[in-house]
Motif scaffolding. Structure first.
Motif, PDB file in Angstrom:
ATOM      1  N   ASP A  73     -11.711 -19.404  -4.395  1.00  7.57           N
ATOM      2  CA  ASP A  73     -10.577 -19.161  -5.293  1.00  7.57           C
ATOM      3  C   ASP A  73      -9.752 -18.013  -4.714  1.00  7.57           C
ATOM      4  N   PRO A  74      -8.491 -18.262  -4.328  1.00  6.44           N
ATOM      5  CA  PRO A  74      -7.676 -17.198  -3.737  1.00  6.44           C
ATOM      6  C   PRO A  74      -7.556 -15.959  -4.625  1.00  6.44           C
ATOM      7  N   ALA A  75      -7.689 -16.134  -5.939  1.00  3.99           N
ATOM      8  CA  ALA A  75      -7.560 -14.995  -6.855  1.00  3.99           C
ATOM      9  C   ALA A  75      -8.673 -13.975  -6.657  1.00  3.99           C
ATOM     10  N   LEU A  76      -9.760 -14.362  -5.990  1.00  7.46           N
ATOM     11  CA  LEU A  76     -10.890 -13.455  -5.781  1.00  7.46           C
ATOM     12  C   LEU A  76     -10.800 -12.708  -4.454  1.00  7.46           C
ATOM     13  N   TYR A  77      -9.624 -12.778  -3.805  1.00  7.06           N
ATOM     14  CA  TYR A  77      -9.434 -12.089  -2.528  1.00  7.06           C
ATOM     15  C   TYR A  77      -8.136 -11.288  -2.543  1.00  7.06           C
ATOM     16  N   THR A  78      -8.112 -10.271  -3.389  1.00  6.91           N
ATOM     17  CA  THR A  78      -6.970  -9.357  -3.407  1.00  6.91           C
ATOM     18  C   THR A  78      -7.252  -8.204  -2.451  1.00  6.91           C
ATOM     19  N   PRO A  79      -6.212  -7.509  -1.959  1.00  2.00           N
ATOM     20  CA  PRO A  79      -6.416  -6.457  -0.969  1.00  2.00           C
ATOM     21  C   PRO A  79      -7.450  -5.424  -1.432  1.00  2.00           C
ATOM     22  N   GLY A  80      -8.367  -5.076  -0.520  1.00  2.00           N
ATOM     23  CA  GLY A  80      -9.388  -4.082  -0.823  1.00  2.00           C
ATOM     24  C   GLY A  80     -10.608  -4.629  -1.528  1.00  2.00           C
ATOM     25  N   VAL A  81     -10.793  -5.958  -1.529  1.00  3.95           N
ATOM     26  CA  VAL A  81     -11.907  -6.528  -2.296  1.00  3.95           C
ATOM     27  C   VAL A  81     -13.259  -6.054  -1.761  1.00  3.95           C
ATOM     28  N   LEU A  82     -13.403  -5.895  -0.444  1.00  7.30           N
ATOM     29  CA  LEU A  82     -14.685  -5.440   0.091  1.00  7.30           C
ATOM     30  C   LEU A  82     -14.950  -3.978  -0.270  1.00  7.30           C
ATOM     31  N   ASN A 135      -4.675  -1.398  12.883  1.00  8.21           N
ATOM     32  CA  ASN A 135      -3.881  -2.586  13.211  1.00  8.21           C
ATOM     33  C   ASN A 135      -4.659  -3.850  12.875  1.00  8.21           C
ATOM     34  N   TRP A 136      -5.041  -3.969  11.592  1.00  6.25           N
ATOM     35  CA  TRP A 136      -5.848  -5.103  11.155  1.00  6.25           C
ATOM     36  C   TRP A 136      -5.125  -6.429  11.357  1.00  6.25           C
ATOM     37  N   GLU A 137      -3.820  -6.463  11.148  1.00  2.00           N
ATOM     38  CA  GLU A 137      -3.088  -7.724  11.251  1.00  2.00           C
ATOM     39  C   GLU A 137      -3.251  -8.334  12.640  1.00  2.00           C
ATOM     40  N   LYS A 138      -3.166  -7.498  13.676  1.00  2.17           N
ATOM     41  CA  LYS A 138      -3.317  -7.997  15.046  1.00  2.17           C
ATOM     42  C   LYS A 138      -4.749  -8.441  15.299  1.00  2.17           C
ATOM     43  N   ARG A 139      -5.726  -7.636  14.849  1.00  5.52           N
ATOM     44  CA  ARG A 139      -7.131  -7.969  15.078  1.00  5.52           C
ATOM     45  C   ARG A 139      -7.516  -9.249  14.327  1.00  5.52           C
ATOM     46  N   SER A 140      -7.090  -9.362  13.081  1.00  5.31           N
ATOM     47  CA  SER A 140      -7.482 -10.523  12.282  1.00  5.31           C
ATOM     48  C   SER A 140      -6.784 -11.795  12.732  1.00  5.31           C
ATOM     49  N   ALA A 141      -5.605 -11.665  13.369  1.00  2.00           N
ATOM     50  CA  ALA A 141      -4.866 -12.853  13.800  1.00  2.00           C
ATOM     51  C   ALA A 141      -5.687 -13.706  14.765  1.00  2.00           C
ATOM     52  N   THR A 181      -7.007 -12.911   5.441  1.00  3.43           N
ATOM     53  CA  THR A 181      -5.560 -12.884   5.238  1.00  3.43           C
ATOM     54  C   THR A 181      -5.144 -12.183   3.954  1.00  3.43           C
ATOM     55  N   GLN A 182      -6.054 -12.091   2.968  1.00  5.92           N
ATOM     56  CA  GLN A 182      -5.684 -11.507   1.678  1.00  5.92           C
ATOM     57  C   GLN A 182      -6.529 -10.298   1.279  1.00  5.92           C
ATOM     58  N   GLY A 183      -7.770 -10.233   1.749  1.00  2.47           N
ATOM     59  CA  GLY A 183      -8.705  -9.288   1.156  1.00  2.47           C
ATOM     60  C   GLY A 183      -8.868  -7.952   1.841  1.00  2.47           C
ATOM     61  N   VAL A 184      -8.355  -7.827   3.075  1.00  2.00           N
ATOM     62  CA  VAL A 184      -8.565  -6.594   3.842  1.00  2.00           C
ATOM     63  C   VAL A 184      -7.235  -5.886   4.010  1.00  2.00           C
ATOM     64  N   GLU A 185      -7.220  -4.583   3.694  1.00  2.00           N
ATOM     65  CA  GLU A 185      -5.977  -3.828   3.734  1.00  2.00           C
ATOM     66  C   GLU A 185      -5.892  -2.985   4.996  1.00  2.00           C
ATOM     67  N   ASP A 186      -4.670  -2.650   5.404  1.00  2.00           N
ATOM     68  CA  ASP A 186      -4.481  -1.780   6.565  1.00  2.00           C
ATOM     69  C   ASP A 186      -4.826  -0.339   6.212  1.00  2.00           C
ATOM     70  N   ILE A 187      -5.120   0.421   7.244  1.00  2.00           N
ATOM     71  CA  ILE A 187      -5.430   1.845   7.112  1.00  2.00           C
ATOM     72  C   ILE A 187      -4.418   2.620   7.949  1.00  2.00           C
ATOM     73  N   GLY A 188      -3.773   3.600   7.350  1.00  2.00           N
ATOM     74  CA  GLY A 188      -2.830   4.424   8.085  1.00  2.00           C
ATOM     75  C   GLY A 188      -3.535   5.558   8.810  1.00  2.00           C
TER      76      GLY A 188
END
Length: 250
Positions: A73-82, A135-141, A181-188
């Protein structure tokens, strides 16, 4: 050394398996992507080394991994879920004075959890460099592309090893794609000052999958590097990793 497994239910109803070994000072151990507590910490003896040294290893399987639920269920994967799962485990178990260890995705999640307010005595970031955090977006791609091409990937493709590992671990592709794509957020990089406890960056001598461990050390207030043999995949199979954990946490 006896291993026990309990289940903790996250607020959204996802059941998280938590494996425990040893008695003594708690150390929460967070595994990497497509892996599990069994593969990262138990199979190759790292948990036993820590347990023998007087620690209690608390080793959850992330949602989508190991013995935990893999909801689609996509609703169970909001940013920062882990991160929320990790914080819920700490709260449920009543952990106050503890250490925190993460490998790869587990190291990212440990970092985000500390930024969110978790306060371990000591922190280990294994298999991690600064680019893997910022740079999570690049790694996860790479992994999202692997999932999207899963049935086409053959030996010789750069993604073949990741595909094979994911298949061996029985990871649900739909759930894994949602998580990445939905559950992991970037870190500054400007957030890393929150990691002001002693930090060990534990890295394989052939592992730069997540970028520069030296740059990560330099970005943290109180960090050192320990080098063990191996690549990103093979470093967890060697006893040197367990010995480095015991040395730093003892």
């Amino acid at each position: 050394m006896e291993l026990t497994t309990d289940t903790i239910t996250a607020p959204d109803g996802t059941r998280i398996a938590v494996h425990r070994m040893g008695a003594g000072r708690p150390v929460l151990m967070l595994h990497g992507l497509f892996s599990s507590a069994e593969i990262n910490w138990i199979k190759f003896g790292h948990a036993k080394q820590l347990a023998d040294a007087g620690f209690e290893c608390i080793m959850p399987d992330w949602r989508v991994h190991g013995d935990s639920d893999a909801p689609t269920d996509p609703a169970l994967y909001t940013p920062g879920v882990l991160v929320r799962d990790a914080l819920h485990i700490v709260e449920t178990l009543g952990l106050e004075d503890f250490d925190l260890v993460g490998f790869s995705l587990g190291a990212r999640t440990a970092t985000s959890a500390v930024i969110a307010g978790l306060r371990p005595r000591k922190l280990v970031l294994a298999g991690m460099g600064i680019e893997g955090l910022t740079n999570w977006e690049k790694r996860s791609a790479f992994f999202v592309d692997m999932i999207d091409r899963f049935d086409e990937i053959e030996r010789g493709d750069p993604a073949f090893l990741a595909k094979s590992f994911m298949k061996t671990q029985g990871i649900d592709r739909v759930a894994a794609r949602l998580l990445m794509t939905q559950g992991v957020e970037d870190i500054g990089e400007d957030q890393l000052g929150a990691l002001d406890m002693p930090v060990l960056i534990l890295i394989g001598d052939e592992d730069r999958d997540n970028g520069s461990p030296e740059r990560l050390r330099d970005a943290l207030p109180d960090a050192t590097i320990a080098v063990v043999p191996g690549t990103h995949m093979s470093s967890v199979t060697k006893p040197d990793m367990g010995r480095a954990l015991v040395d730093f946490l003892s």
